[in-house]
Design a protein around this motif. Structure first.
Motif: not given
Ligand code: DC
Length: 235
Positions: A104-125
């Motif tokens: 997870s520490s490796n994956i979390s360095t990837l900007a495109s993956i982060r963008r998807v996660m951020v969108a999902r996190q905003r949606e959840m809130a």
């Protein structure tokens, strides 16, 4: 709206390095405020778990992007944390292994993956009423959060907490190893180019080194009450 009602609608960001006590404090705070607690790190871990299951190369960004597009990650609240589902399968324990932590520490360095996660996190809130913890919550996910906290603690204390946690879970390891691992994770979290861990300018810092979780949550609640009173005064 009553003060209790207002508190239940707030968006609270909690960031900080590993071992600073974010998740326990954020979870308890959410309970006290009547908000939902979201552990954003569990989302990165869930994707990492699936990538390991499917033997996906953790450097292969296009492949990981396809994987995340095909992956449903669901977090359900529970007394002592989240119940985490990947594509309907419960993986709450599986995502806590050292292998998944590393991936997870490796994956979390990837900007495109982060963008998807951020969108999902905003949606959840999107309805408000959330306490979310992570590394980029106050800086990227919710730059307009109602209150932002940055939790930190001395390295030795953070290593000791991790060591005791692992011992309780029956995992072997010595204190020195935990200290080194934390230093490596700090360097990666703070040194990556995509959304590095840093304190938001308007975040309130709490040094948890000499505090227990009740004291940390009390400090957070005091700050939130102060802000809510101030906004009532200016309304
Ligand atoms: O908080 P944690 O240890 O469960 O997080 C797992 C990994 O995900 C960790 O390497 C940091 C990363 N992470 C992140 O980059 N951004 C977040 N908002 C949450 C976690």
């Amino acid at each position: 709206m009553t003060r209790e009602g207002k508190q239940g609608r707030l968006v609270i960001a909690v960031d900080g390095p590993v071992g600073a006590g974010k998740s326990t404090a954020a979870r308890l705070l959410a309970e006290r405020l009547g908000c939902r607690y979201i552990d954003s790190g569990a989302m990165y871990r869930a994707l990492a778990w699936k990538a390991l299951q499917m033997n996906v190369d953790l450097q292969d960004e296009p492949c990981l992007m396809r994987l995340i597009g095909d992956t449903s990650i669901t977090l359900e609240g529970s007394g002592d944390g989240h119940i985490v589902f990947v594509d309907g399968q419960e993986v709450s324990r599986e995502i806590r292994t050292p292998e998944v932590e590393q991936a997870s520490s490796n994956i979390s360095t990837l900007a495109s993956i982060r963008r998807v996660m951020v969108a999902r996190q905003r949606e959840m809130a999107s309805q408000g009423g959330v306490v979310m913890d992570g590394r980029d919550i106050g800086t990227v996910v919710f730059p307009d959060a109602d209150v932002k906290f940055y939790l930190e603690a001395r390295l030795e204390e953070r290593a000791k907490r991790r060591y005791l946690e692992a011992r309780r879970a029956g995992v072997a390891g010595d204190l020195e190893k935990f200290t080194q691992e934390i230093e490596i994770r700090d360097a990666r979290d703070m040194g990556r180019s995509a959304s590095p861990l840093r304190k938001a300018e308007d975040a309130v810092t709490i040094d948890t080194t000499d505090l227990n979780v009740v004291q940390v949550v009390a400090a957070m609640e005091n700050e939130i009450n102060r802000r809510v009173r101030r906004s009532e005064g200016s309304a």
